[in-house]
Design an enzyme around this catalytic site. Sequence first.
Site, PDB file in Angstrom:
ATOM      1  N   LYS A  82      -0.483 -19.978 -14.708  1.00 57.88           N
ATOM      2  CA  LYS A  82      -0.198 -21.319 -15.215  1.00 57.88           C
ATOM      3  C   LYS A  82      -0.359 -21.368 -16.736  1.00 57.88           C
ATOM      4  O   LYS A  82       0.525 -21.827 -17.451  1.00 57.88           O
ATOM      5  CB  LYS A  82      -1.134 -22.335 -14.558  1.00 57.88           C
ATOM      6  CG  LYS A  82      -0.883 -23.741 -15.042  1.00 57.88           C
ATOM      7  CD  LYS A  82      -1.698 -24.741 -14.263  1.00 57.88           C
ATOM      8  CE  LYS A  82      -1.085 -24.963 -12.897  1.00 57.88           C
ATOM      9  NZ  LYS A  82      -2.041 -25.098 -11.844  1.00 57.88           N
TER      10      LYS A  82
ATOM     11  N   ARG B 285      -6.993 -27.698 -14.664  1.00 54.73           N
ATOM     12  CA  ARG B 285      -6.394 -27.021 -13.504  1.00 54.73           C
ATOM     13  C   ARG B 285      -6.734 -25.548 -13.485  1.00 54.73           C
ATOM     14  O   ARG B 285      -6.935 -24.940 -14.526  1.00 54.73           O
ATOM     15  CB  ARG B 285      -4.862 -27.119 -13.561  1.00 54.73           C
ATOM     16  CG  ARG B 285      -4.317 -28.500 -13.458  1.00 54.73           C
ATOM     17  CD  ARG B 285      -2.835 -28.437 -13.813  1.00 54.73           C
ATOM     18  NE  ARG B 285      -2.321 -29.733 -14.157  1.00 54.73           N
ATOM     19  CZ  ARG B 285      -1.567 -30.464 -13.345  1.00 54.73           C
ATOM     20  NH1 ARG B 285      -1.251 -30.024 -12.165  1.00 54.73           N
ATOM     21  NH2 ARG B 285      -1.144 -31.635 -13.734  1.00 54.73           N
TER      22      ARG B 285
ATOM     23  N   GLY C  23      -2.616 -24.341  -4.146  1.00 58.17           N
ATOM     24  CA  GLY C  23      -3.474 -25.299  -3.447  1.00 58.17           C
ATOM     25  C   GLY C  23      -4.831 -24.773  -3.039  1.00 58.17           C
ATOM     26  O   GLY C  23      -5.597 -25.482  -2.400  1.00 58.17           O
TER      27      GLY C  23
ATOM     28  N   MET D 246      -7.326 -23.663  -5.015  1.00 54.25           N
ATOM     29  CA  MET D 246      -8.454 -23.977  -5.906  1.00 54.25           C
ATOM     30  C   MET D 246      -8.362 -25.442  -6.344  1.00 54.25           C
ATOM     31  O   MET D 246      -7.451 -26.158  -5.965  1.00 54.25           O
ATOM     32  CB  MET D 246      -8.437 -23.028  -7.092  1.00 54.25           C
ATOM     33  CG  MET D 246      -8.809 -21.619  -6.688  1.00 54.25           C
ATOM     34  SD  MET D 246      -8.823 -20.491  -8.072  1.00 54.25           S
ATOM     35  CE  MET D 246      -7.099 -20.199  -8.354  1.00 54.25           C
TER      36      MET D 246
ATOM     37  N   ARG E  44       6.598 -21.130 -12.796  1.00 53.55           N
ATOM     38  CA  ARG E  44       6.147 -19.795 -12.389  1.00 53.55           C
ATOM     39  C   ARG E  44       7.192 -19.223 -11.435  1.00 53.55           C
ATOM     40  O   ARG E  44       8.006 -19.969 -10.881  1.00 53.55           O
ATOM     41  CB  ARG E  44       4.788 -19.856 -11.696  1.00 53.55           C
ATOM     42  CG  ARG E  44       4.787 -20.713 -10.460  1.00 53.55           C
ATOM     43  CD  ARG E  44       3.413 -20.827  -9.833  1.00 53.55           C
ATOM     44  NE  ARG E  44       3.415 -21.833  -8.781  1.00 53.55           N
ATOM     45  CZ  ARG E  44       2.320 -22.321  -8.231  1.00 53.55           C
ATOM     46  NH1 ARG E  44       1.140 -21.944  -8.629  1.00 53.55           N
ATOM     47  NH2 ARG E  44       2.385 -23.217  -7.275  1.00 53.55           N
TER      48      ARG E  44
ATOM     49  N   HIS F   3       1.644 -28.335  -0.188  1.00 61.02           N
ATOM     50  CA  HIS F   3       1.018 -27.030  -0.386  1.00 61.02           C
ATOM     51  C   HIS F   3       1.128 -26.179   0.867  1.00 61.02           C
ATOM     52  O   HIS F   3       1.372 -24.992   0.800  1.00 61.02           O
ATOM     53  CB  HIS F   3      -0.455 -27.202  -0.756  1.00 61.02           C
ATOM     54  CG  HIS F   3      -0.656 -27.473  -2.203  1.00 61.02           C
ATOM     55  ND1 HIS F   3      -0.044 -26.708  -3.160  1.00 61.02           N
ATOM     56  CD2 HIS F   3      -1.370 -28.409  -2.858  1.00 61.02           C
ATOM     57  CE1 HIS F   3      -0.382 -27.162  -4.347  1.00 61.02           C
ATOM     58  NE2 HIS F   3      -1.185 -28.213  -4.193  1.00 61.02           N
TER      59      HIS F   3
ATOM     60  N   SER G   8       3.869  17.795  10.912  1.00 64.21           N
ATOM     61  CA  SER G   8       3.968  16.339  10.928  1.00 64.21           C
ATOM     62  C   SER G   8       2.538  15.813  11.018  1.00 64.21           C
ATOM     63  O   SER G   8       1.801  16.170  11.926  1.00 64.21           O
ATOM     64  CB  SER G   8       4.797  15.877  12.128  1.00 64.21           C
ATOM     65  OG  SER G   8       4.783  14.470  12.166  1.00 64.21           O
TER      66      SER G   8
ATOM     67  N   CYS H  27       3.855  10.994  11.160  1.00 66.58           N
ATOM     68  CA  CYS H  27       4.295  10.212  12.311  1.00 66.58           C
ATOM     69  C   CYS H  27       3.210   9.282  12.844  1.00 66.58           C
ATOM     70  O   CYS H  27       3.389   8.634  13.862  1.00 66.58           O
ATOM     71  CB  CYS H  27       4.843  11.102  13.416  1.00 66.58           C
ATOM     72  SG  CYS H  27       3.595  12.200  14.088  1.00 66.58           S
TER      73      CYS H  27
ATOM     74  N   TYR I  68       9.725  13.239   4.722  1.00 65.12           N
ATOM     75  CA  TYR I  68      10.109  12.004   5.408  1.00 65.12           C
ATOM     76  C   TYR I  68       8.888  11.281   5.969  1.00 65.12           C
ATOM     77  O   TYR I  68       7.798  11.869   6.052  1.00 65.12           O
ATOM     78  CB  TYR I  68      11.094  12.306   6.560  1.00 65.12           C
ATOM     79  CG  TYR I  68      10.477  13.038   7.720  1.00 65.12           C
ATOM     80  CD1 TYR I  68       9.852  12.348   8.757  1.00 65.12           C
ATOM     81  CD2 TYR I  68      10.501  14.432   7.781  1.00 65.12           C
ATOM     82  CE1 TYR I  68       9.266  13.024   9.821  1.00 65.12           C
ATOM     83  CE2 TYR I  68       9.921  15.117   8.843  1.00 65.12           C
ATOM     84  CZ  TYR I  68       9.295  14.402   9.855  1.00 65.12           C
ATOM     85  OH  TYR I  68       8.700  15.061  10.908  1.00 65.12           O
TER      86      TYR I  68
HETATM   87  C1  PEP Z   1      -1.315  10.476  15.601  1.00 68.31           C
HETATM   88  O1  PEP Z   1      -2.396  10.859  16.028  1.00 68.31           O
HETATM   89  O2  PEP Z   1      -1.152  10.018  14.449  1.00 68.31           O
HETATM   90  C2  PEP Z   1      -0.133  10.486  16.459  1.00 68.31           C
HETATM   91  C3  PEP Z   1       1.045  10.136  16.007  1.00 68.31           C
HETATM   92  O3  PEP Z   1      -0.342  10.805  17.760  1.00 68.31           O
HETATM   93  P1  PEP Z   1      -0.915   9.758  18.855  1.00 68.31           P
HETATM   94  O4  PEP Z   1      -0.961   8.429  18.201  1.00 68.31           O
HETATM   95  O5  PEP Z   1       0.030   9.826  19.981  1.00 68.31           O
HETATM   96  O6  PEP Z   1      -2.249  10.349  19.139  1.00 68.31           O
END
Ligand code: PEP
Length: 914
Positions: free
Chosen positions: A26, A96, A105, A107, A340, A459, A795, A862, A882
Amino acid sequence: MKKYVYSFGGGTADGNIKMKEILGGKGAGLADMSSAGLPVPPGFTISTEVCTLFFENNRQVPADVAKQTREGIAILEKQMGQKLGDPKNPLLLSVRSGAKFSMPGMMNTILNLGMNDATAAGLAEKSGNARFAYDCYRRFIQMFGQVALNIEMEHFDHIYDTRKAKKKTKNDTDLTAEDLQAIIADYKKLVLKETKKPFPQDPMVQLEMSRDAVFSSWWNPKAAYYRKMEKIPDEIGTGATVQAMVFGNMSDASGSGVGFTRDPGTGEKVFYGEYLLNAQGEDVVAGIRTPEPISKLKTMMPEVYSQLVEITSNLEKHYRDMQDFEFTIEEGKLYMLQTRNGKRTGPAAVRLAVEMVEEGLISKEEAVMRVAPAQLDQLLHPVFDAASLKTLTLLGAGIEASPGAAVGRAAFSAEDAVAMKAKSSAPVVLVRKETTPDDIHGMDVAKGILTAVGGKSSHAAVVARGMGRPCIVGASVINIDEKGKKFTVNVGGKTVTVKEGDYISINGTDGKIYLGEAKTTDPDPNSGHFATLLKWADEFRGHFGVRANADIPRDAKVARAFGAEGIGLCRTEHMFFAEDRIKIVQEMILATDEKGRRKALKALLPMQRKDFAGLFEAMEGFPVVIRTLDPPLHEFLPKRENLMVDVAKLPYVDAKEKKRMAAEYGFAVKDLKKALPALLRRVEELHEFNPMLGHRGCRLGITYPEITEMQAQAIFEAAVQVTKKGKKILPEIMIPLIGSVKELEHQRKIVVDVATAVLAKAGMPDMKYMVGTMIEIPRAAMTAELVAKEAEFFSFGTNDLTQTTMGLSRDDYTKFSKHYEDIKVFQADPFAVLDREGVGRVIEYAVKAGRSTRPDLEIGICGEHGGEPSSVEFCYMIGMDYVSCSPYRVPIARLAAAQAALSKGDKSEAMRTA
Ligand code: PEP
Ligand code: MG
């Protein structure tokens, strides 16, 4: 002397927009507008640093602040030609809050500071408008009393409402100067009673107390909650901006309003906002009176309207972003009180970003950087199914404040919403007369918010948009009884009552409210602004891939539609759990020898083959990572506790109960006597004290190699089948939970032997495939240079790797997570946001060590973290190839990866691929 106070006004300013950290959003915005010569009431900002020092020094500000404040006031008095506390010509102030990140809203604010008995009388005389003068005074006592003296608002409301009742009116504007004076007298008595001191008459005392109250509000529970929710650091503190008052409540030629340069709900380029005549700013945002749409101002005050449009559209061009502004009209003259970058919903963020590129206002890179990846979530979720809405009762409509469909059980207070959510996973819709920022915890757990009064800029509506929750406000069709936990609506002459727990469906896009539970349909991720933005994101993401965790062809198809470039994890045990297979799996586990196990596995083979073929087809042209069986075997068997009870009761139960047992455990009634204890024995044998660290992962395939064999056979036979159809496939077989390269070596040999045999038989010996491993155990990570000898890819299973590195159970952490995160042992849940400091270092080490053995080692992630933006950034930075995440998070990961590439990564490479 250190500078703590920054003045602005009269075409100049000590600060500018780059100083948000010191001045708050502000203060910085006002300084900038002032320098640009816009009509901004002059003032000064006490820096955020003072707020930090205030808390560090037992709620005392540094001595220099008082001196610099007096200097600031002197400048202000000169600019305004008025004097603080001068009865003949009083200067009135607002105080303010404003932090670096906007917290609408959350504060406190104090208006009309400088009012006392003498200045009220003086102002009445000077303005010739006693009603206005006493209205300012009563507003000041009320706000100051609540904010600086901690007196409950209800007490003030009671006095005010009693007076209105006496006058037999519902309108504030019907109260005369005399009524207001009587109210003021009662307010002062209230202050004396509650604080044991008279209401402070000295404006400098009022100012100091107001400043401290604004700083203190940094730790209002709702502000602290909001920061946690929005991941705003606690340390940054708020600025306090002291500004000359301009009066929207002077007459009907005055007013206050708020607005946005575009629709913050949808992103559409329309001038958007609302205002109230004869009102101060807080009346518009507090949701007490329902304001008028800004378009009406065009007819009421055409000159002010066009000046406002011109100023705000210039502000948008200047800041190259949608602006959220506040203004006041005092006797026909326009003043800007704030500008803002506006908070916006996910759909609006995407549309705005894309259209601003089309308008030439920003570049594609900026557009990609502007949308918070998590906001995409709002575009990926279902909308109401039109046919299902027809079966519900339309209760009426309110003002659409934040788009999207929400279905849930009605809750009539924030506390009830939280309690209902804690008791059951069924969704909740929060229904309130007016949502105030105090409802923040209830709004957070609710799927949607519905209020009976309030406008689009209340708000709560702003907060709902920030949270991406569908929201309808100003639904005057509902008669709400918050205490009675119900509302009624007149539908075609009949009264319909909706009680706590009843399902309602609300559409924040068109404002319609339905009784009942609407069905929803999926959005289309491949059209419109969303698709355009993600196309740009993909250009900047370059080589960095986004795959999906998907176990069945249906999920794989969804993932592909969301832009997944392959499957990064297929958990094959999810296929084993299917209803038609569980019995065969149990048979395999209960078998007492290899022959028996092989028989059951043979029955499973065609089923698995079909699953894999479906996955390969859905992901044609992209890699598919299939993981061999992971969970402990007893997970496939009935629960030990249930079995113990049933075995104990068996001799005493009647025929009906025996029938139930037979059906439940899959035996003939006549076999129960022998089979049930045998089953229990096997369950006991398999029972583990720490199953997460027990007989799971590759340990299963090592003790029962025939399982891995069968899975490999199913994978390669499916691969042959699909290849024969002329489709290109890329199988990657992944061995879970290894700690030693020996484990991988063992399993790899099985896979390669089966593959060689199946492919030779099919006449496809050259089919490309890879065998790799998950890195889920620190030992595997710390010996990654050895593991990489046997692995063509890594992975990172960061769910297990977080668990094993931190020695923290992934299933039990939530039992104490709140406490740990409150006292900041962890900044965030380490199972959601990758712990860079600990687990991250293990990963980094393994990436380097693995690539030292095999430079072309393919590396991905993963675990759940693969779809979380900050974790995606980390994966990008340390050179993974990835990330893989659940299908609905694929677009989020695509955008997060692009942002990582643009901000931290090699931008030139990103540009080259663009
Ligand atoms: C993990 O452990 O991150 C994984 C992908 O395997 P899970 O979640 O199946 O144990
Ligand atoms: Mg795992």
